[in-house]
Structures are given as C-alpha cells and as structure tokens.
Design a protein around this motif. Sequence first.
Motif, PDB file in Angstrom:
ATOM      1  N   LEU A  37       1.158  -1.563   0.076  1.00 54.20           N
ATOM      2  CA  LEU A  37      -0.444   0.257   0.170  1.00 54.20           C
ATOM      3  C   LEU A  37       0.475   0.937   0.357  1.00 54.20           C
ATOM      4  CD1 LEU A  37      -2.798   0.862  -0.245  1.00 54.20           C
ATOM      5  CD2 LEU A  37      -2.640   1.185   2.521  1.00 54.20           C
ATOM      6  N   ASP A  38       1.914   1.231   0.908  1.00 51.57           N
ATOM      7  CA  ASP A  38       2.937   2.483   0.402  1.00 51.57           C
ATOM      8  C   ASP A  38       3.279   2.868  -0.734  1.00 51.57           C
ATOM      9  OD1 ASP A  38       1.856   2.070   3.426  1.00 51.57           O
ATOM     10  OD2 ASP A  38       4.490   2.092   4.404  1.00 51.57           O
ATOM     11  N   ALA A  39       4.003   1.388  -1.161  1.00 54.45           N
ATOM     12  CA  ALA A  39       3.834   1.420  -2.498  1.00 54.45           C
ATOM     13  C   ALA A  39       3.458   1.921  -3.581  1.00 54.45           C
ATOM     14  CB  ALA A  39       4.953   0.292  -3.235  1.00 54.45           C
ATOM     15  N   ALA A  40       2.145   1.347  -3.416  1.00 59.34           N
ATOM     16  CA  ALA A  40       0.958   2.051  -4.550  1.00 59.34           C
ATOM     17  C   ALA A  40       1.248   3.698  -4.591  1.00 59.34           C
ATOM     18  CB  ALA A  40      -0.051   1.470  -3.977  1.00 59.34           C
ATOM     19  N   LEU A  41       1.066   4.060  -3.401  1.00 62.19           N
ATOM     20  CA  LEU A  41       0.566   5.907  -2.985  1.00 62.19           C
ATOM     21  C   LEU A  41       1.821   6.638  -3.784  1.00 62.19           C
ATOM     22  CD1 LEU A  41      -1.142   5.687   0.810  1.00 62.19           C
ATOM     23  CD2 LEU A  41      -2.444   5.558  -1.556  1.00 62.19           C
ATOM     24  N   LEU A  42       2.821   5.668  -2.976  1.00 61.87           N
ATOM     25  CA  LEU A  42       3.903   5.980  -3.623  1.00 61.87           C
ATOM     26  C   LEU A  42       4.118   6.276  -4.955  1.00 61.87           C
ATOM     27  CD1 LEU A  42       6.564   7.906  -2.428  1.00 61.87           C
ATOM     28  CD2 LEU A  42       8.050   6.298  -3.093  1.00 61.87           C
ATOM     29  N   LYS A  43       3.422   6.081  -5.917  1.00 56.25           N
ATOM     30  CA  LYS A  43       3.334   5.762  -7.330  1.00 56.25           C
ATOM     31  C   LYS A  43       2.629   6.962  -7.641  1.00 56.25           C
ATOM     32  CE  LYS A  43       4.733   0.595  -8.011  1.00 56.25           C
ATOM     33  NZ  LYS A  43       4.263   0.180  -8.732  1.00 56.25           N
ATOM     34  N   THR A  44       1.642   6.825  -7.212  1.00 52.74           N
ATOM     35  CA  THR A  44       0.472   7.237  -7.436  1.00 52.74           C
ATOM     36  C   THR A  44       0.712   8.932  -6.556  1.00 52.74           C
ATOM     37  OG1 THR A  44      -0.788   7.310  -6.164  1.00 52.74           O
ATOM     38  CG2 THR A  44      -0.824   6.239  -8.151  1.00 52.74           C
ATOM     39  N   ARG A  45       1.983   9.702  -5.806  1.00 55.23           N
ATOM     40  CA  ARG A  45       1.811  10.576  -4.899  1.00 55.23           C
ATOM     41  C   ARG A  45       1.437  11.950  -5.633  1.00 55.23           C
ATOM     42  NH1 ARG A  45       7.527  11.539  -2.489  1.00 55.23           N
ATOM     43  NH2 ARG A  45       8.221  12.027  -4.341  1.00 55.23           N
ATOM     44  N   ASP A  46       1.816  12.217  -7.358  1.00 56.24           N
ATOM     45  CA  ASP A  46       1.721  12.764  -7.597  1.00 56.24           C
ATOM     46  C   ASP A  46       0.615  13.592  -8.472  1.00 56.24           C
ATOM     47  OD1 ASP A  46       3.866  13.877  -7.829  1.00 56.24           O
ATOM     48  OD2 ASP A  46       5.081  13.239  -9.634  1.00 56.24           O
ATOM     49  N   GLU A  47      -0.755  12.419  -7.489  1.00 58.61           N
ATOM     50  CA  GLU A  47      -1.728  12.784  -8.441  1.00 58.61           C
ATOM     51  C   GLU A  47      -2.606  14.243  -7.264  1.00 58.61           C
ATOM     52  OE1 GLU A  47      -3.169   8.323 -10.120  1.00 58.61           O
ATOM     53  OE2 GLU A  47      -4.019   9.257  -8.141  1.00 58.61           O
ATOM     54  N   LEU A  48      -2.005  14.602  -6.288  1.00 61.20           N
ATOM     55  CA  LEU A  48      -2.760  14.469  -5.387  1.00 61.20           C
ATOM     56  C   LEU A  48      -2.007  15.968  -5.015  1.00 61.20           C
ATOM     57  CD1 LEU A  48      -3.864  11.861  -3.144  1.00 61.20           C
ATOM     58  CD2 LEU A  48      -4.924  12.962  -4.951  1.00 61.20           C
ATOM     59  N   ASN A  49      -2.534  16.744  -3.885  1.00 63.64           N
ATOM     60  CA  ASN A  49      -2.203  18.639  -3.958  1.00 63.64           C
ATOM     61  C   ASN A  49      -1.315  17.901  -2.578  1.00 63.64           C
ATOM     62  OD1 ASN A  49      -3.776  18.851  -2.004  1.00 63.64           O
ATOM     63  ND2 ASN A  49      -5.169  19.496  -3.743  1.00 63.64           N
ATOM     64  N   PRO A  50      -0.637  19.075  -2.496  1.00 64.35           N
ATOM     65  CA  PRO A  50       0.101  18.046  -0.538  1.00 64.35           C
ATOM     66  C   PRO A  50      -0.813  18.502   0.705  1.00 64.35           C
ATOM     67  CG  PRO A  50       1.572  19.687  -1.988  1.00 64.35           C
ATOM     68  CD  PRO A  50      -0.163  19.715  -2.563  1.00 64.35           C
ATOM     69  N   GLN A  51      -2.268  19.066   0.266  1.00 65.95           N
ATOM     70  CA  GLN A  51      -3.018  19.209   1.314  1.00 65.95           C
ATOM     71  C   GLN A  51      -3.836  17.770   1.329  1.00 65.95           C
ATOM     72  OE1 GLN A  51      -6.205  22.116   1.019  1.00 65.95           O
ATOM     73  NE2 GLN A  51      -6.787  21.232   3.080  1.00 65.95           N
ATOM     74  N   ASP A  52      -4.177  17.736  -0.115  1.00 66.95           N
ATOM     75  CA  ASP A  52      -4.965  15.771  -0.659  1.00 66.95           C
ATOM     76  C   ASP A  52      -4.177  15.104   0.431  1.00 66.95           C
ATOM     77  OD1 ASP A  52      -7.031  17.204  -1.115  1.00 66.95           O
ATOM     78  OD2 ASP A  52      -6.418  16.653  -2.882  1.00 66.95           O
ATOM     79  N   GLN A  53      -2.355  15.136   0.178  1.00 73.71           N
ATOM     80  CA  GLN A  53      -1.807  14.596   0.474  1.00 73.71           C
ATOM     81  C   GLN A  53      -1.568  13.540   1.970  1.00 73.71           C
ATOM     82  OE1 GLN A  53       2.595  14.438  -1.492  1.00 73.71           O
ATOM     83  NE2 GLN A  53       1.459  14.382  -3.257  1.00 73.71           N
ATOM     84  N   THR A  54      -2.153  14.540   2.502  1.00 79.44           N
ATOM     85  CA  THR A  54      -1.289  14.371   3.745  1.00 79.44           C
ATOM     86  C   THR A  54      -3.382  14.034   4.853  1.00 79.44           C
ATOM     87  OG1 THR A  54      -0.176  16.862   4.524  1.00 79.44           O
ATOM     88  CG2 THR A  54      -1.981  15.840   6.085  1.00 79.44           C
ATOM     89  N   HIS A  55      -4.145  14.807   3.998  1.00 76.75           N
ATOM     90  CA  HIS A  55      -5.621  14.169   4.282  1.00 76.75           C
ATOM     91  C   HIS A  55      -5.127  12.011   4.033  1.00 76.75           C
ATOM     92  CE1 HIS A  55      -7.145  17.622   5.328  1.00 76.75           C
ATOM     93  NE2 HIS A  55      -7.061  18.381   3.721  1.00 76.75           N
TER      94      HIS A  55
END
Length: 88
Positions: free
Chosen positions: A58-76
């Motif tokens: 899950l951590d790896a999947a989220l890292l790959k898609t990190r650019d999909e979200l703005n920093p605030q959404d990443q935090t959420h």
Amino acid sequence: MSIAQFADRLEPVFDQAVETGNDDELFASGYLRGHFDLVVAQLELAGEDDPEELWNALDAALLKTRDELNPQDQTHVQNMLARLKASA
C-alpha cells in the motif's frame, strides 16, 4: 490470518469515515479505499498471507500515485492511512 480476513477487520475504519467524516476525510477514505482494495486483491492472487506485506504494498502504491494529489490531499490520505495502521 489471510490478507482478506485482515482487510475485513479494517473495514470499520473506512465505514466510520463515511458515516462521520468531514469532506476531506471522506475524500481521503475513498481514495485510500480504492488503492487498499486493489492491493488486497493483488496480494490475494499472489497467495500472500503476511499482513505486513499489505502495508508495504500500500505504501508503494501510494508513492507511485503521489503526484495525483496536491500536498493537502496527500496529508489527508496519510492521516487516513495512519488511522488504518493504528486500528490493525
């Protein structure tokens, strides 16, 4: 315990976010839920039974898609992930 059984134990965390969460928590829950379900399915197909592998994947999947979200959404999303891990 299988990955599916482990994932089922975490369902209430997602359900709670839908029932009581604000808009940001609802977004983060839905976004994370999609990745979570995909990772669970992939691990089940691979015959993986180690719950720790769920977090790694899950951590790896989220890292790959990190650019999909703005920093605030990443935090959420990261906050929602932390709630999941705390409930495990």
